[in-house]
Design an enzyme around this catalytic site. Structure first.
Site, PDB file in Angstrom:
ATOM      1  CB  ALA A  89      -0.905   0.010   1.225  1.00 13.15           C
ATOM      2  CE1 TYR A 155       5.945   6.968  -3.319  1.00 10.97           C
ATOM      3  CE2 TYR A 155       7.940   7.193  -4.620  1.00 10.97           C
ATOM      4  CZ  TYR A 155       6.842   6.458  -4.240  1.00 10.97           C
ATOM      5  OH  TYR A 155       6.628   5.196  -4.770  1.00 10.97           O
ATOM      6  CE  LYS A 159       7.109   4.007  -1.509  1.00 10.27           C
ATOM      7  NZ  LYS A 159       6.337   2.791  -1.226  1.00 10.27           N
TER       8      LYS A 159
HETATM    9  N1  LIG Z   1       3.849   2.841  -9.974  1.00  8.77           N
HETATM   10  C1  LIG Z   1       5.104   3.182  -9.805  1.00  8.77           C
HETATM   11  O1  LIG Z   1       5.761   3.778 -10.706  1.00  8.77           O
HETATM   12  C2  LIG Z   1       5.825   2.810  -8.528  1.00  8.77           C
HETATM   13  C3  LIG Z   1       7.224   2.971  -8.509  1.00  8.77           C
HETATM   14  C4  LIG Z   1       7.919   2.665  -7.362  1.00  8.77           C
HETATM   15  C5  LIG Z   1       7.224   2.198  -6.246  1.00  8.77           C
HETATM   16  N2  LIG Z   1       5.874   2.052  -6.288  1.00  8.77           N
HETATM   17  C6  LIG Z   1       5.201   1.581  -5.074  1.00  8.77           C
HETATM   18  O2  LIG Z   1       4.406   0.461  -5.382  1.00  8.77           O
HETATM   19  C7  LIG Z   1       3.295   0.400  -4.487  1.00  8.77           C
HETATM   20  C8  LIG Z   1       2.015   0.223  -5.284  1.00  8.77           C
HETATM   21  O3  LIG Z   1       1.881   1.347  -6.138  1.00  8.77           O
HETATM   22  P1  LIG Z   1       0.959   1.355  -7.457  1.00  8.77           P
HETATM   23  O4  LIG Z   1       1.742   2.006  -8.519  1.00  8.77           O
HETATM   24  O5  LIG Z   1       0.344   0.040  -7.672  1.00  8.77           O
HETATM   25  O6  LIG Z   1      -0.122   2.425  -6.987  1.00  8.77           O
HETATM   26  P2  LIG Z   1      -1.708   2.498  -7.147  1.00  8.77           P
HETATM   27  O7  LIG Z   1      -2.127   1.876  -8.441  1.00  8.77           O
HETATM   28  O8  LIG Z   1      -2.086   3.896  -6.857  1.00  8.77           O
HETATM   29  O9  LIG Z   1      -2.191   1.542  -5.972  1.00  8.77           O
HETATM   30  C9  LIG Z   1      -1.919   1.903  -4.655  1.00  8.77           C
HETATM   31  C10 LIG Z   1      -2.615   0.933  -3.724  1.00  8.77           C
HETATM   32  O10 LIG Z   1      -2.369   1.343  -2.372  1.00  8.77           O
HETATM   33  C11 LIG Z   1      -3.614   1.468  -1.723  1.00  8.77           C
HETATM   34  N3  LIG Z   1      -3.593   2.494  -0.686  1.00  8.77           N
HETATM   35  C12 LIG Z   1      -3.298   3.817  -0.816  1.00  8.77           C
HETATM   36  N4  LIG Z   1      -3.454   4.434   0.375  1.00  8.77           N
HETATM   37  C13 LIG Z   1      -3.834   3.481   1.262  1.00  8.77           C
HETATM   38  C14 LIG Z   1      -4.174   3.493   2.646  1.00  8.77           C
HETATM   39  N5  LIG Z   1      -4.134   4.610   3.370  1.00  8.77           N
HETATM   40  N6  LIG Z   1      -4.535   2.326   3.236  1.00  8.77           N
HETATM   41  C15 LIG Z   1      -4.582   1.190   2.514  1.00  8.77           C
HETATM   42  N7  LIG Z   1      -4.286   1.106   1.212  1.00  8.77           N
HETATM   43  C16 LIG Z   1      -3.926   2.250   0.596  1.00  8.77           C
HETATM   44  C17 LIG Z   1      -4.619   1.796  -2.817  1.00  8.77           C
HETATM   45  O11 LIG Z   1      -5.927   1.356  -2.461  1.00  8.77           O
HETATM   46  P3  LIG Z   1      -7.122   2.247  -1.880  1.00  8.77           P
HETATM   47  O12 LIG Z   1      -7.075   3.564  -2.569  1.00  8.77           O
HETATM   48  O13 LIG Z   1      -8.322   1.400  -2.213  1.00  8.77           O
HETATM   49  O14 LIG Z   1      -6.880   2.330  -0.412  1.00  8.77           O
HETATM   50  C18 LIG Z   1      -4.106   0.908  -3.954  1.00  8.77           C
HETATM   51  O15 LIG Z   1      -4.584  -0.402  -3.815  1.00  8.77           O
HETATM   52  C19 LIG Z   1       3.342   1.698  -3.671  1.00  8.77           C
HETATM   53  O16 LIG Z   1       3.916   1.454  -2.418  1.00  8.77           O
HETATM   54  C20 LIG Z   1       4.237   2.595  -4.494  1.00  8.77           C
HETATM   55  O17 LIG Z   1       4.875   3.570  -3.717  1.00  8.77           O
HETATM   56  C21 LIG Z   1       5.163   2.339  -7.407  1.00  8.77           C
END
Ligand SMILES: NC(=O)c1ccc[n+]([C@@H]2O[C@H](COP(=O)([O-])OP(=O)(O)OC[C@H]3O[C@@H](n4cnc5c(N)ncnc54)[C@H](OP(=O)(O)O)[C@@H]3O)[C@@H](O)[C@H]2O)c1
Length: 270
Positions: A89, A155, A159
């Site tokens: 999350a 951010y 991290k």
């Molecule tokens: N996409 C990228 O480029 C990228 C790069 C590096 C790292 N990451 C990391 O990968 C992880 C997943 O990212 P993603 O790209 O899949 O993002 P995403 O599509 O926005 O999904 C984020 C997820 O986290 C949940 N979330 C957000 N706030 C929350 C809260 N307060 N409590 C519980 N759940 C929460 C959201 O669900 P709800 O809104 O339903 O709560 C959603 O399921 C994150 O930790 C992100 O920092 C992503």
């Protein structure tokens, strides 16, 4: 039967990890899907059930410690074990620090609660069960947790905090046989940057990064699962990410230039 808890399973990388794990393990897997959007979680659960996995949906806001504890309590009540916890999350943010008004700094704290404290609270609540199964912990950090990224002071801080916490925990859990895998994705094609905070703490609505070379969600999810299965310490994604990590020690100025070059012109520092 294995039981895996995934936070942030309603969208993006977390939802895709759930689908891939369900396809790999079928009826041998119990999946616990946590996030705030229950309807989206149910849709992911239905997809996982089609592959034979048992599912439990738990509406959870990881920025509340009591909800993280309740998530693990409900998991134990239903499946009686936890073999892996995937702390996925997370929320993003894009703002130059000097553009943030003093009254708006509260969202920095909120981001820390979601990305860092949410992982700490979930891990603490799951740890006794994970020790029993000699299970696995996954922390989804980011390349922004290895290299400070301009426009991402908040951010990157969350991290980097995850990186330090899970590195220390890994050593602590060595004798207990619990693995800790920290994943460092680069830019992945999800909506995370659109949903992230802007300088005023409202949804940004657009990405500040150049996304042409974004990794697919499928590839990112697969790499994290493979890293977890092999009990790797780290999964650093993209060649640029691997290079930046070491180059930072030798030529930090070059890494700063690389980080600035990744920003769209309109969000670059003036
Ligand atoms: N996409 C990228 O480029 C990228 C790069 C590096 C790292 N990451 C990391 O990968 C992880 C997943 O990212 P993603 O790209 O899949 O993002 P995403 O599509 O926005 O999904 C984020 C997820 O986290 C949940 N979330 C957000 N706030 C929350 C809260 N307060 N409590 C519980 N759940 C929460 C959201 O669900 P709800 O809104 O339903 O709560 C959603 O399921 C994150 O930790 C992100 O920092 C992503």
């Amino acid at each position: 039967m294995k039981s895996i808890v995934i936070t942030g399973a309603s969208e993006g990388i977390g939802a895709e990890m759930a689908r891939q794990l369900a396809r790999r393990h079928g009826a041998q897997l119990s999946l616990v899907l946590a996030a705030r959007n229950e309807q989206a979680l149910q849709a992911v659960a239905t997809q996982c059930q089609a592959s034979g996995a048992a599912t439990l949906v738990v509406r959870t806001d990881v920025s509340e410690q009591a909800q993280c504890t309740a998530l693990m309590d409900r998991t134990m009540a239903r499946f009686g074990r936890i073999d892996a916890l995937i702390n996925n999350a997370g929320m993003s943010a894009q703002a130059l620090f000097s553009d943030v008004k003093a009254d708006d700094l509260g969202w920095y704290e909120q981001l820390m609660k979601i990305n860092f404290w949410g992982s700490v609270w979930c891990t603490h609540a799951a740890l006794p069960a994970l020790k029993t199964t000699r299970g696995s912990i996954v922390a989804v950090s980011s390349l922004a947790g290895l290299v400070g990224v301009p426009g991402r002071t908040a951010y990157s801080a969350t991290k980097f905090a995850m990186t330090g916490f899970f590195e220390a925990l890994r050593a602590e859990l060595k004798t207990a046989g619990v693995s800790v895998t920290t994943a460092y994705p680069g830019v992945v094609a999800t909506q995370i940057r659109h949903r992230g905070f802007n300088a005023a703490g409202a949804p940004a609505g657009a990405s500040g990064l150049k996304e042409d070379d974004a990794m697919s969600v499928e590839e990112c999810a697969r790499l994290i699962i493979e890293g977890m299965d092999r009990r790797e310490r780290e999964v650093v994604m993209t060649a640029k990410g691997k290079l930046a990590r070491w180059l930072k020690l030798l030529a930090p100025g070059a890494v700063e230039r690389m980080a600035l070059a990744a920003l769209k012109d309109e969000v670059k520092p003036r």
